[in-house]
Enzyme design. Structure first.
Site, PDB file in Angstrom:
ATOM      1  N   LYS A 178     -13.481  10.030   1.154  1.00 49.27           N
ATOM      2  CA  LYS A 178     -12.469  10.728   0.358  1.00 49.27           C
ATOM      3  C   LYS A 178     -12.148  12.081   0.977  1.00 49.27           C
ATOM      4  O   LYS A 178     -12.944  12.635   1.735  1.00 49.27           O
ATOM      5  CB  LYS A 178     -13.008  10.969  -1.060  1.00 49.27           C
ATOM      6  N   ARG A 210     -15.098  -2.030  -8.121  1.00 44.94           N
ATOM      7  CA  ARG A 210     -14.927  -3.473  -8.324  1.00 44.94           C
ATOM      8  C   ARG A 210     -16.017  -4.266  -7.596  1.00 44.94           C
ATOM      9  O   ARG A 210     -16.382  -5.346  -8.029  1.00 44.94           O
ATOM     10  CB  ARG A 210     -13.510  -3.896  -7.895  1.00 44.94           C
TER      11      ARG A 210
HETATM   12  N1  BES Z   1     -13.814   6.383  -8.414  1.00 51.17           N
HETATM   13  C1  BES Z   1     -12.551   6.161  -7.821  1.00 51.17           C
HETATM   14  C2  BES Z   1     -11.397   6.251  -8.811  1.00 51.17           C
HETATM   15  C3  BES Z   1     -11.194   7.593  -9.465  1.00 51.17           C
HETATM   16  C4  BES Z   1     -10.335   8.508  -8.911  1.00 51.17           C
HETATM   17  C5  BES Z   1     -11.826   7.878 -10.656  1.00 51.17           C
HETATM   18  C6  BES Z   1     -10.140   9.729  -9.543  1.00 51.17           C
HETATM   19  C7  BES Z   1     -11.631   9.093 -11.279  1.00 51.17           C
HETATM   20  C8  BES Z   1     -10.784  10.019 -10.721  1.00 51.17           C
HETATM   21  C9  BES Z   1     -12.516   4.776  -7.193  1.00 51.17           C
HETATM   22  O1  BES Z   1     -13.727   4.293  -6.711  1.00 51.17           O
HETATM   23  C10 BES Z   1     -11.586   4.839  -6.043  1.00 51.17           C
HETATM   24  O2  BES Z   1     -11.840   5.573  -5.143  1.00 51.17           O
HETATM   25  N2  BES Z   1     -10.536   4.064  -6.121  1.00 51.17           N
HETATM   26  C11 BES Z   1      -9.549   4.006  -5.102  1.00 51.17           C
HETATM   27  C12 BES Z   1      -9.129   2.572  -4.990  1.00 51.17           C
HETATM   28  C13 BES Z   1      -8.257   2.303  -3.800  1.00 51.17           C
HETATM   29  C14 BES Z   1      -9.046   2.407  -2.524  1.00 51.17           C
HETATM   30  C15 BES Z   1      -7.673   0.922  -3.973  1.00 51.17           C
HETATM   31  C16 BES Z   1      -8.365   4.852  -5.536  1.00 51.17           C
HETATM   32  O3  BES Z   1      -8.007   4.825  -6.702  1.00 51.17           O
HETATM   33  O4  BES Z   1      -7.819   5.576  -4.702  1.00 51.17           O
HETATM   34 ZN    ZN Z   2     -14.162   4.904  -4.724  1.00 49.39          ZN
END
Ligand code: BES
Ligand code: ZN
Ligand code: ZN
Length: 505
Positions: free
Chosen positions: A280, A354
């Site tokens: 991230k 997931r």
């Molecule tokens: N934990 C994150 C989602 C999230 C983002 C929760 C901000 C709370 C606040 C999740 O694991 C994630 O990183 N999701 C990705 C999915 C993508 C790679 C399809 C996302 O939402 O960017």
């Molecule tokens: Zn994530």
């Protein structure tokens, strides 16, 4: 803050402050207040403070009476306009009232049951929402602060005043409200706590505490056993972390002797989400300590059900691990075999939620569930769609989705549905595995749901709740300070208590 009943004639009511509610506009105050006023001197009606009070939402005014009076102060709290009234207003108004009492250092706060009459909700729910709102409004997470003076608990007690013995259904409300608030506060504290404290191991210890206190069955599956079971998707995420990972299972048995099919609650328990190799951005990565909010909400539900000793047969499954970049971490392009036998091509290691949930969902099937609800901070796309106020709900039964929406509106949690039409699955087609874990940016929240849907047979009612936006708040809310909200606990508690009568098949 303790909650007690104070049953006595009005003339004997004795508290530091008596709280009443007012609606904006219509002479600002509810009928119960006017009835109580009749027995008082002129000090209240003559007060300029009362004239300044319009009943605006969360507005408060304190009216001072003679110092030797049994009730030397009245605090009026605004609910806002009648048209905009909902339970969140009552929760928020009580929270504002009690916070004001705390600021003033008032210890014994009275609230008149009569003073809650005249609202468009039954009196027992009005009392419950007011109490839950008040308790939540006072809750703070300050365990890790050492320099601020830990003030003693103010107010010490809230006394519900009534002239006669209330009905049994109302009598039971304070204990239920305390149980609900305590579950939500547990969830909040876990989410607000940093990831160097709330590790997967800490989640296990919390679950163990609940199991011991309330007699739940606890099963802890470590990464080694998970691998033996074939949970290849969960262990793929876990393998990049030095912190031991656990799949936690809590089970509450119903008091009814026949073994009923359980409601299974599955909560995402990523104690810190760096994104893994699909790392991230550094901006505000600290808030990714919230990524176990789904699992925390499930633990919160068990705290509430344990304290209330209610809720039927309920199982909680919480896959807990960090998601870290490491020499051993899973990589984009890897193909993993999930517990279901289905193979998944990992496009992004940041879609780890997931990956851990799918094995938990498959494990849930062993319990022959009446229904499965999973709850997860799953996608940033959910925040894009609904902001921080509303959670997304999707699933394979309209009746279950609708029940979640309805319960939410009764308890002050907002949900909105998203469709899981089959054509969306095309986005997840993989050249080399059964499907991929992500596609491009389109329909992000829905694709999270579509992915999970592959692991639930159509014969089992299932709903997926995405709380990425609602688990955390950057602005202070009516009943929550900045930080974790405990979102989802109330809805799932209500679901656990009413599932058999909802008629979802
Ligand atoms: N934990 C994150 C989602 C999230 C983002 C929760 C901000 C709370 C606040 C999740 O694991 C994630 O990183 N999701 C990705 C999915 C993508 C790679 C399809 C996302 O939402 O960017
Ligand atoms: Zn994530
Ligand atoms: Zn995540």
């Amino acid at each position: 803050m303790r909650i007690d009943w104070g049953i006595a004639p009005v003339s004997e009511w004795a508290v530091d402050v008596l709280v009443f509610f007012g609606i904006e506009g219509s002479f600002a105050l509810l009928p119960g207040f006017r009835r109580w006023l009749d027995g008082q001197g002129q000090w209240i009606t003559r007060s300029a403070a009362l004239k300044d009070f319009q009943g605006k939402f969360q507005q408060t005014a304190v009216i001072y009476g003679p110092a030797d009076s049994k009730v030397p102060r009245v605090l009026v709290a605004g609910l806002g306009s009648e048209e905009k009234f909902d339970v969140e207003k009552l929760q928020g108004a009580t929270s504002a009232a009690l916070r004001k009492c705390r600021d003033l250092g008032l210890n014994r706060v009275g609230i008149s049951l009569q003073g809650l009459q005249g609202l468009p909700v039954p009196i027992d729910s009005a009392l419950k929402e007011a109490l839950v709102g008040g308790l939540l409004g006072l809750h703070r997470f300050d365990e890790l602060k050492t320099r601020e003076i830990q003030s003693s608990e103010v107010p010490e007690s809230l006394v519900i005043l009534d002239e006669g013995e209330p009905e049994q259904s109302i009598r039971a409300v304070p204990r239920a409200a305390e149980a609900i608030a305590s579950g939500i506060c547990l969830a909040r504290d876990l989410v607000s706590s940093p990831a160097n404290r709330v590790t997967p191991g800490f989640m296990v210890e919390t679950a163990r505490g609940l199991a011991q206190r309330y007699g739940f069955r606890l099963e802890v599956i470590d990464a080694e056993r998970a691998a033996e079971f074939g949970m290849g998707s969960f262990t793929a995420v876990a393998q990049g972390s030095r912190e031991p990972a656990y799949m936690i299972v809590l089970e509450r048995f119903s008091s009814i002797p026949e073994k009923t099919a359980p409601l299974v609650l599955v909560g995402k328990g990523i104690t810190f989400d760096t994104g893994g190799i699909s790392l991230k951005n550094k901006d505000r990565m600290d808030v990714m300590k919230q990524d176990m909010a789904g699992a925390a909400a499930v633990l919160g539900v068990f705290e509430t059900l344990g304290r209330m000793n209610a809720g039927g047969h309920v199982v909680g499954i919480m896959p807990c691990t960090e998601n870290m970049p490491d020499g051993k971490a899973y990589k984009p392009g890897d193909v993993v075999k999930s517990l279901s036998g289905l193979t998944v091509e990992v496009i992004s290691t940041d879609a780890e939620g997931r990956m851990v949930l799918c094995d938990a969902l498959t494990y849930a099937l062993d319990f022959q569930p009446a229904a499965i609800v999973d709850i997860a901070t799953l996608t940033a796309a959910c925040i894009v769609a609904f902001g921080n106020e509303v959670a997304a709900v999707m699933g394979n039964r309209e009746a279950l989705t609708k029940s979640i929406l309805d319960i939410g509106s009764r308890v002050g949690e907002k949900y909105w549905p998203l469709p899981l039409w089959d054509f969306y699955f095309d986005h997840l087609k993989s050249d080399i595995a059964d499907f991929k874990n992500v596609a491009d940016r389109s329909a992000g929240a829905i694709l999270g749901g579509i992915f999970l849907k592959q692991f639930v047979p159509a014969s089992i009612p299932w709903a997926h709740i995405d709380i990425a936006g609602t688990a955390w708040t950057e602005k202070e809310l009516g009943t929550a300070p900045r930080g974790a909200t405990g979102f989802g606990v109330r809805t799932m508690v209500e679901l656990a208590c009413t599932l058999p009568v909802l008629g979802i098949e």
